[in-house]
Design a protein around this motif. Structure first.
Motif, PDB file in Angstrom:
ATOM      1  N   GLU A   1       1.242  33.971  -0.167  1.00  0.00           N
ATOM      2  CA  GLU A   1       1.213  34.049   1.284  1.00  0.00           C
ATOM      3  C   GLU A   1       1.575  33.275   2.047  1.00  0.00           C
ATOM      4  O   GLU A   1       1.916  33.249   3.039  1.00  0.00           O
ATOM      5  N   VAL A   2       1.550  31.931   1.542  1.00  0.00           N
ATOM      6  CA  VAL A   2       1.993  30.740   2.209  1.00  0.00           C
ATOM      7  C   VAL A   2       3.800  30.906   2.412  1.00  0.00           C
ATOM      8  O   VAL A   2       4.109  30.593   3.325  1.00  0.00           O
TER       9      VAL A   2
ATOM     10  N   ALA B   1      -1.480  27.986   6.940  1.00  0.00           N
ATOM     11  CA  ALA B   1      -0.179  27.829   6.796  1.00  0.00           C
ATOM     12  C   ALA B   1       0.364  27.938   8.219  1.00  0.00           C
ATOM     13  O   ALA B   1       1.444  27.489   8.480  1.00  0.00           O
ATOM     14  N   PHE B   2      -0.218  28.891   8.933  1.00  0.00           N
ATOM     15  CA  PHE B   2       0.357  29.175  10.399  1.00  0.00           C
ATOM     16  C   PHE B   2       0.313  28.038  11.247  1.00  0.00           C
ATOM     17  O   PHE B   2       1.231  27.670  11.855  1.00  0.00           O
TER      18      PHE B   2
ATOM     19  N   ALA C   1       2.972  25.046   9.659  1.00  0.00           N
ATOM     20  CA  ALA C   1       4.179  25.830  10.119  1.00  0.00           C
ATOM     21  C   ALA C   1       4.545  25.550  11.760  1.00  0.00           C
ATOM     22  O   ALA C   1       5.660  25.829  12.183  1.00  0.00           O
TER      23      ALA C   1
ATOM     24  N   SER D   1       5.223  33.384   2.121  1.00  0.00           N
ATOM     25  CA  SER D   1       5.678  34.521   2.874  1.00  0.00           C
ATOM     26  C   SER D   1       5.678  34.234   4.560  1.00  0.00           C
ATOM     27  O   SER D   1       6.661  34.197   5.159  1.00  0.00           O
ATOM     28  N   LEU D   2       4.569  33.343   4.871  1.00  0.00           N
ATOM     29  CA  LEU D   2       4.443  33.025   6.224  1.00  0.00           C
ATOM     30  C   LEU D   2       5.602  31.882   6.622  1.00  0.00           C
ATOM     31  O   LEU D   2       5.953  32.068   7.824  1.00  0.00           O
TER      32      LEU D   2
ATOM     33  N   SER E   1       8.782  33.907   7.476  1.00  0.00           N
ATOM     34  CA  SER E   1       8.463  34.725   8.579  1.00  0.00           C
ATOM     35  C   SER E   1       8.966  33.790   9.577  1.00  0.00           C
ATOM     36  O   SER E   1       9.436  34.126  10.558  1.00  0.00           O
ATOM     37  N   VAL E   2       8.180  32.670   9.692  1.00  0.00           N
ATOM     38  CA  VAL E   2       8.526  31.723  10.874  1.00  0.00           C
ATOM     39  C   VAL E   2       9.731  31.146  11.034  1.00  0.00           C
ATOM     40  O   VAL E   2      10.436  31.172  12.085  1.00  0.00           O
TER      41      VAL E   2
ATOM     42  N   ARG F   1      -3.298  31.841   4.942  1.00  0.00           N
ATOM     43  CA  ARG F   1      -2.307  32.198   6.107  1.00  0.00           C
ATOM     44  C   ARG F   1      -2.430  31.590   7.105  1.00  0.00           C
ATOM     45  O   ARG F   1      -1.484  31.035   8.044  1.00  0.00           O
ATOM     46  N   ASP F   2      -3.838  31.617   7.759  1.00  0.00           N
ATOM     47  CA  ASP F   2      -4.109  31.027   9.035  1.00  0.00           C
ATOM     48  C   ASP F   2      -3.599  29.571   8.856  1.00  0.00           C
ATOM     49  O   ASP F   2      -3.079  28.939   9.798  1.00  0.00           O
TER      50      ASP F   2
END
Length: 424
Positions: free
Chosen positions: A200-201, A178-179, A182, A203-204, A207-208, A175-176
């Motif tokens: 989780e990727v 991917a953030f 993104a 989802s991230l 969300s972004v 997730r970190d």
């Protein structure tokens, strides 16, 4: 400034970021007249598959008749490969001229730019001077604080496969990571993504995109239909459309192509004229060296610049699929800051032997240390003083019916290809 002086200047710049941020590259580009604002882009981030996806997009856009810039890293044979227009690397003289211009502006700054910022500034200036219609722009590392992220909203942001790499900079969770990737998603932008991202990727990314009012198109793995596949390439369909031929090998390349096709759809919606014939021609003609590239026979020789665990998994799957039952000898060199143990754990079970070399890079792991790490797998393991000698040893160990697989670092692939008589 001569060509060699330009390279010396570029490589004399600090490599690591003194502090994350885009302030230095923004200041430099402002002093240069903001060449990056004169261009349109497809911006490409991800852990694996960026280069192949960029090559596919560039080839398709060229086939569609657009003057297409391509910015990638690292290079295989010559530095000039990092910035290309319509498939041709920047000429030596033009690189020297632009590097001199960039240096003159960088010397006006109180904060020194790092190497990648200087290279990126040279790329922007080159593409702007030559009035490219569009630039396929590969992120160097991460995304949020990458020097390429100084651009305004691109025509499309493509997020390739995300996995574990560069954790010391990007974080220890998917997730970190991917953030950070993104971070290239701009407000109101269009985003496409590789299929089979981890939940989780996905989802991230979703969300972004919601937060920034951006659209998201995920490529669909179950819409890929493989029609034919051997060492000459693969034929596939996506979303029941036309049969397409791809010279790049492996399931992951069809998935990269699916994400590229989704990106083409986004570009079409933005009035870029890309006919089906251009897509077919672009994919059929695309070349991208050292990505499971067959460069020799008797024995088979494969060049693959994979350097992290997801790359190792794709490499092993390809070796087992295309060379089932054949003896595989690895010619291997790696960077010391990579997950060396994780990489070796994946590929060791299909190895008959290893020939270790020290990659010509300050970050390289010494061949002797790499050989020491390989002892636990109880396979034949030798060291060689050069890639050329390692290739001769590996071919001898594999025999005419076997396979030599050179892997572990893209920084080694130029020497690997040259040892088999190949250049750019």
């Amino acid at each position: 400034m001569t060509y060699q002086e330009a390279l010396s200047y570029i490589h004399s710049r600090p490599r690591g970021l003194p502090k994350p941020g885009l302030e230095r590259i923004e200041e430099l580009l402002s002093l240069m007249g903001n060449p990056h604002k004169k261009l349109k882009y497809v911006h490409v981030a991800g852990t694996n598959g960026k280069g192949s996806s960029c090559a596919m997009l560039s080839s398709i856009l060229r086939a569609a008749g657009y003057k297409t810039g391509l910015y990638t890293s690292p290079f295989i044979h010559r530095f000039n490969e990092r910035m290309q227009i319509n498939g041709k690397p920047i000429p030596d003289g033009e690189l020297a001229e632009i590097a001199s211009f960039v240096r003159s502006k960088a010397e006006e700054m109180s904060r020194p730019c790092v190497e990648f910022e200087i290279v990126t500034a040279i790329g922007f200036e080159y593409f702007a001077r030559n009035k490219c219609d569009i630039v396929v722009l590969e992120v160097g590392m991460g995304g949020r604080f990458d020097a390429t992220n100084v651009i305004d909203c691109p025509e499309c942001a493509l997020i390739c496969s995300i996995g574990y790499d560069h954790m010391e900079y990007l974080g220890n969770s998917l997730r970190d990571i991917a953030f950070e990737k993104a971070g290239i998603i701009k407000p109101g932008g269009a985003v496409t993504s590789y299929p089979l991202q981890e939940d989780e990727v996905v989802s991230l990314l979703a969300s972004v995109c919601r937060e920034r009012g951006a659209s998201l198109r995920m490529a669909e793995d179950d819409e890929i239909e493989l029609r034919y596949d051997d060492l000459s390439g693969q034929d596939f369909c996506y979303c029941d459309d036309a049969v397409l031929h791809l010279n790049l090998l492996g399931d992951h390349q069809c998935r990269n192509a699916a994400a590229v096709l989704e990106t083409v759809e986004v570009l079409r919606q933005k009035k870029w004229k890309i006919k089906p014939q251009a897509v077919e021609q672009g994919l059929r003609e695309v070349k991208w060296p050292a990505r499971f590239e067959l460069i020799g026979e008797k024995p088979f020789v494969v060049a693959d610049g994979g350097h992290n665990v997801p790359c190792a998994e794709a490499l092993r799957a390809n070796l087992e699929y295309y060379f089932e039952g054949k003896k595989v000898v690895f010619l291997i060199g790696m960077m010391a800051d990579k997950d060396v143990e994780g990489f070796l754990d994946v590929i060791a079970p299909c190895a008959a032997a290893f020939i270790c070399v020290s990659v010509d890079n300050p970050r390289a792991m010494k061949a002797e240390k790499l050989a020491e790490k390989l002892k636990k797998y109880k396979k034949t393991c030798l060291t060689a003083p050069s890639v050329e000698e390692a290739m001769a040893m590996a071919k001898g160990a594999a025999g005419k019916g076997g396979v030599v697989c050179a892997t572990g670092s893209l920084y080694m692939m130029g020497a690997v290809r040259e040892s088999c008589g190949l250049g750019i």
